[in-house]
Design an enzyme around this catalytic site. Sequence first.
Site, PDB file in Angstrom:
ATOM      1  N   CYS A 278      -2.925   3.105  15.434  1.00  0.00           N
ATOM      2  CA  CYS A 278      -4.158   3.906  15.487  1.00  0.00           C
ATOM      3  C   CYS A 278      -3.900   5.162  16.315  1.00  0.00           C
ATOM      4  O   CYS A 278      -3.336   5.080  17.404  1.00  0.00           O
ATOM      5  CB  CYS A 278      -5.257   3.059  16.133  1.00  0.00           C
ATOM      6  SG  CYS A 278      -6.683   3.992  16.699  1.00  0.00           S
TER       7      CYS A 278
ATOM      8  N   SER B  49     -13.385  -3.804 -15.580  1.00  0.00           N
ATOM      9  CA  SER B  49     -13.354  -5.096 -16.271  1.00  0.00           C
ATOM     10  C   SER B  49     -14.571  -5.948 -15.927  1.00  0.00           C
ATOM     11  O   SER B  49     -14.888  -6.898 -16.625  1.00  0.00           O
ATOM     12  CB  SER B  49     -12.086  -5.863 -15.876  1.00  0.00           C
ATOM     13  OG  SER B  49     -12.144  -6.185 -14.507  1.00  0.00           O
TER      14      SER B  49
ATOM     15  N   TYR C 289       0.819  -1.213   0.000  1.00  0.00           N
ATOM     16  CA  TYR C 289       0.000   0.000   0.000  1.00  0.00           C
ATOM     17  C   TYR C 289       0.852   1.263   0.000  1.00  0.00           C
ATOM     18  O   TYR C 289       0.479   2.272  -0.620  1.00  0.00           O
ATOM     19  CB  TYR C 289      -0.998   0.009   1.172  1.00  0.00           C
ATOM     20  CG  TYR C 289      -2.248  -0.754   0.801  1.00  0.00           C
ATOM     21  CD1 TYR C 289      -3.181  -0.194  -0.061  1.00  0.00           C
ATOM     22  CD2 TYR C 289      -2.465  -2.046   1.256  1.00  0.00           C
ATOM     23  CE1 TYR C 289      -4.304  -0.901  -0.454  1.00  0.00           C
ATOM     24  CE2 TYR C 289      -3.579  -2.766   0.866  1.00  0.00           C
ATOM     25  CZ  TYR C 289      -4.499  -2.183   0.013  1.00  0.00           C
ATOM     26  OH  TYR C 289      -5.612  -2.878  -0.397  1.00  0.00           O
TER      27      TYR C 289
ATOM     28  N   ASP D  55      -7.999   5.742  -5.312  1.00  0.00           N
ATOM     29  CA  ASP D  55      -6.872   6.655  -5.494  1.00  0.00           C
ATOM     30  C   ASP D  55      -7.164   8.119  -5.180  1.00  0.00           C
ATOM     31  O   ASP D  55      -6.248   8.943  -5.138  1.00  0.00           O
ATOM     32  CB  ASP D  55      -6.332   6.535  -6.937  1.00  0.00           C
ATOM     33  CG  ASP D  55      -7.408   6.777  -7.999  1.00  0.00           C
ATOM     34  OD1 ASP D  55      -8.308   7.615  -7.788  1.00  0.00           O
ATOM     35  OD2 ASP D  55      -7.342   6.117  -9.059  1.00  0.00           O
TER      36      ASP D  55
ATOM     37  N   ARG E 236       1.738   1.851  -3.502  1.00  0.00           N
ATOM     38  CA  ARG E 236       0.580   2.340  -4.262  1.00  0.00           C
ATOM     39  C   ARG E 236       0.191   3.765  -3.852  1.00  0.00           C
ATOM     40  O   ARG E 236      -0.220   4.574  -4.680  1.00  0.00           O
ATOM     41  CB  ARG E 236      -0.610   1.392  -4.068  1.00  0.00           C
ATOM     42  CG  ARG E 236      -0.362   0.012  -4.716  1.00  0.00           C
ATOM     43  CD  ARG E 236      -1.570  -0.883  -4.593  1.00  0.00           C
ATOM     44  NE  ARG E 236      -2.764  -0.314  -5.177  1.00  0.00           N
ATOM     45  CZ  ARG E 236      -4.005  -0.578  -4.779  1.00  0.00           C
ATOM     46  NH1 ARG E 236      -4.220  -1.413  -3.786  1.00  0.00           N
ATOM     47  NH2 ARG E 236      -5.036  -0.023  -5.374  1.00  0.00           N
TER      48      ARG E 236
ATOM     49  N   HIS F  88     -15.125   1.233  -2.550  1.00  0.00           N
ATOM     50  CA  HIS F  88     -14.065   0.380  -1.991  1.00  0.00           C
ATOM     51  C   HIS F  88     -13.152   1.105  -1.018  1.00  0.00           C
ATOM     52  O   HIS F  88     -12.105   0.586  -0.662  1.00  0.00           O
ATOM     53  CB  HIS F  88     -13.232  -0.232  -3.132  1.00  0.00           C
ATOM     54  CG  HIS F  88     -14.000  -1.229  -3.944  1.00  0.00           C
ATOM     55  ND1 HIS F  88     -13.587  -1.693  -5.167  1.00  0.00           N
ATOM     56  CD2 HIS F  88     -15.170  -1.862  -3.689  1.00  0.00           C
ATOM     57  CE1 HIS F  88     -14.466  -2.563  -5.641  1.00  0.00           C
ATOM     58  NE2 HIS F  88     -15.444  -2.679  -4.763  1.00  0.00           N
TER      59      HIS F  88
ATOM     60  N   ASN G  88     -12.496   2.977  -7.456  1.00  0.00           N
ATOM     61  CA  ASN G  88     -11.110   3.389  -7.258  1.00  0.00           C
ATOM     62  C   ASN G  88     -10.894   3.924  -5.853  1.00  0.00           C
ATOM     63  O   ASN G  88     -11.781   4.519  -5.256  1.00  0.00           O
ATOM     64  CB  ASN G  88     -10.726   4.451  -8.293  1.00  0.00           C
ATOM     65  CG  ASN G  88     -10.781   3.888  -9.688  1.00  0.00           C
ATOM     66  OD1 ASN G  88     -10.856   2.680  -9.862  1.00  0.00           O
ATOM     67  ND2 ASN G  88     -10.767   4.756 -10.677  1.00  0.00           N
TER      68      ASN G  88
HETATM   69  P1  NAD Z   1      -9.515  -3.921 -13.485  1.00  0.00           P
HETATM   70  O1  NAD Z   1      -8.057  -3.729 -13.280  1.00  0.00           O
HETATM   71  O2  NAD Z   1     -10.100  -5.238 -13.272  1.00  0.00           O
HETATM   72  O3  NAD Z   1      -9.919  -3.474 -14.977  1.00  0.00           O
HETATM   73  C1  NAD Z   1      -9.529  -2.277 -15.560  1.00  0.00           C
HETATM   74  C2  NAD Z   1     -10.359  -2.043 -16.797  1.00  0.00           C
HETATM   75  O4  NAD Z   1     -10.015  -0.780 -17.328  1.00  0.00           O
HETATM   76  C3  NAD Z   1     -10.115  -3.069 -17.910  1.00  0.00           C
HETATM   77  O5  NAD Z   1     -11.358  -3.526 -18.390  1.00  0.00           O
HETATM   78  C4  NAD Z   1      -9.386  -2.260 -18.975  1.00  0.00           C
HETATM   79  O6  NAD Z   1      -9.697  -2.689 -20.293  1.00  0.00           O
HETATM   80  C5  NAD Z   1      -9.905  -0.882 -18.726  1.00  0.00           C
HETATM   81  N1  NAD Z   1      -9.042   0.217 -19.171  1.00  0.00           N
HETATM   82  C6  NAD Z   1      -7.698   0.237 -19.292  1.00  0.00           C
HETATM   83  N2  NAD Z   1      -7.273   1.431 -19.710  1.00  0.00           N
HETATM   84  C7  NAD Z   1      -8.382   2.204 -19.865  1.00  0.00           C
HETATM   85  C8  NAD Z   1      -8.598   3.550 -20.274  1.00  0.00           C
HETATM   86  N3  NAD Z   1      -7.588   4.359 -20.608  1.00  0.00           N
HETATM   87  N4  NAD Z   1      -9.876   4.014 -20.315  1.00  0.00           N
HETATM   88  C9  NAD Z   1     -10.907   3.212 -19.968  1.00  0.00           C
HETATM   89  N5  NAD Z   1     -10.758   1.927 -19.580  1.00  0.00           N
HETATM   90  C10 NAD Z   1      -9.514   1.445 -19.516  1.00  0.00           C
HETATM   91  O7  NAD Z   1     -10.209  -2.784 -12.621  1.00  0.00           O
HETATM   92  P2  NAD Z   1     -11.609  -2.753 -11.872  1.00  0.00           P
HETATM   93  O8  NAD Z   1     -12.684  -3.260 -12.753  1.00  0.00           O
HETATM   94  O9  NAD Z   1     -11.722  -1.366 -11.328  1.00  0.00           O
HETATM   95  O10 NAD Z   1     -11.498  -3.758 -10.648  1.00  0.00           O
HETATM   96  C11 NAD Z   1     -10.339  -3.894  -9.911  1.00  0.00           C
HETATM   97  C12 NAD Z   1     -10.396  -3.533  -8.449  1.00  0.00           C
HETATM   98  O11 NAD Z   1      -9.144  -2.977  -8.180  1.00  0.00           O
HETATM   99  C13 NAD Z   1     -11.376  -2.478  -8.028  1.00  0.00           C
HETATM  100  O12 NAD Z   1     -12.005  -3.004  -6.944  1.00  0.00           O
HETATM  101  C14 NAD Z   1     -10.558  -1.261  -7.597  1.00  0.00           C
HETATM  102  O13 NAD Z   1     -10.931  -0.867  -6.305  1.00  0.00           O
HETATM  103  C15 NAD Z   1      -9.158  -1.741  -7.491  1.00  0.00           C
HETATM  104  N6  NAD Z   1      -8.131  -0.883  -8.117  1.00  0.00           N
HETATM  105  C16 NAD Z   1      -8.171   0.472  -7.958  1.00  0.00           C
HETATM  106  C17 NAD Z   1      -7.217   1.265  -8.565  1.00  0.00           C
HETATM  107  C18 NAD Z   1      -7.311   2.748  -8.388  1.00  0.00           C
HETATM  108  O14 NAD Z   1      -7.802   3.208  -7.368  1.00  0.00           O
HETATM  109  N7  NAD Z   1      -6.860   3.515  -9.369  1.00  0.00           N
HETATM  110  C19 NAD Z   1      -6.205   0.692  -9.331  1.00  0.00           C
HETATM  111  C20 NAD Z   1      -6.175  -0.718  -9.458  1.00  0.00           C
HETATM  112  C21 NAD Z   1      -7.165  -1.478  -8.847  1.00  0.00           C
HETATM  113 ZN    ZN Z   2      -7.838   2.237  17.686  1.00  0.00          ZN
END
Ligand code: NAD
Ligand code: ZN
Length: 245
Positions: free
Chosen positions: A146, A188, A65, A102, A68, A117, A100
């Site tokens: 904490c 995805s 983390y 982030d 990230r 999330h 997300n």
């Molecule tokens: P995923 O990684 O499973 O899928 C990402 C999707 O984004 C894919 O379908 C891909 O084709 C698409 N993609 C790639 N580039 C793109 C673009 N430029 N424009 C539009 N689409 C694009 O991600 P998910 O479905 O969000 O699930 C993964 C889990 O991971 C979530 O629960 C999320 O919380 C977490 N996650 C979050 C972050 C973040 O906060 N940025 C990053 C990674 C994972």
């Molecule tokens: Zn505590």
Amino acid sequence: MITNAILKQWKQAKRIAVLTGAGISAESGIPTFRGDGGLWRNYRAEDLATPQAFQRDPVLVWEWYEMRREVCQKAEPNPGHFAVVELESLYPDFRLFTQNVDGLHKRAGSQSIVELHGNIFTGRCTKCGCIHPLDEVPLPQLPPPCPECGSMARPHIVWFGESYDERILGEAVAYLRSVDLIFVIGTSGQVTVPVYLAQEAIRAGAYSVEINPAESTLSESVDLSLRGKSGEILPGIVARLRDLN
Ligand code: NAD
Ligand code: ZN
């Protein structure tokens, strides 16, 4: 192709939702879980973002983390995030649901955000449950204590296999069942709950649009799939919507 007739229908929508996944932040340089760059020290996200992994090795999970958090902190919102902000300004009844963690939607200026999330800049105590900001990057101590009781804190994130906040989920379902239009961007569709949320809107009759360069598990269900990057496609749509009389 988005015809003017389709745009007019979108423009007339009273209540709209946007559901985003990791893909909308890909153009900000934040790796998605399932694309290239999804591995860290040979671990997959699914092996680290779980309560079992945290129980086994909290420091390892925290180190991941930290990496990230640094990536997220250095990243900047991209044209896709800003287009979502502008979309919100066009509709009085708008809600953004993001998977997300982030914080980029907030930094771009989105107002009505539901972080399904959690958020990577927030911690939660494993003992007293208090939720607190994790502003420092890197943290001075891992695992961080904490601020209230000194016990070990964990990231305030919904991990794989964990349940969602009931209240947030209930409100999301109620809202999504009443929207006229939904955009599903950069997800995805491998995570069950967000897919369920999108399906609820579709089942209730919302016009559904997906923006993703690749196919997703939702592609078959949506009314329109736009294949491409959200930072390239969405600003054009929003500009056309804004200028439509
Ligand atoms: P995923 O990684 O499973 O899928 C990402 C999707 O984004 C894919 O379908 C891909 O084709 C698409 N993609 C790639 N580039 C793109 C673009 N430029 N424009 C539009 N689409 C694009 O991600 P998910 O479905 O969000 O699930 C993964 C889990 O991971 C979530 O629960 C999320 O919380 C977490 N996650 C979050 C972050 C973040 O906060 N940025 C990053 C990674 C994972
Ligand atoms: Zn505590």
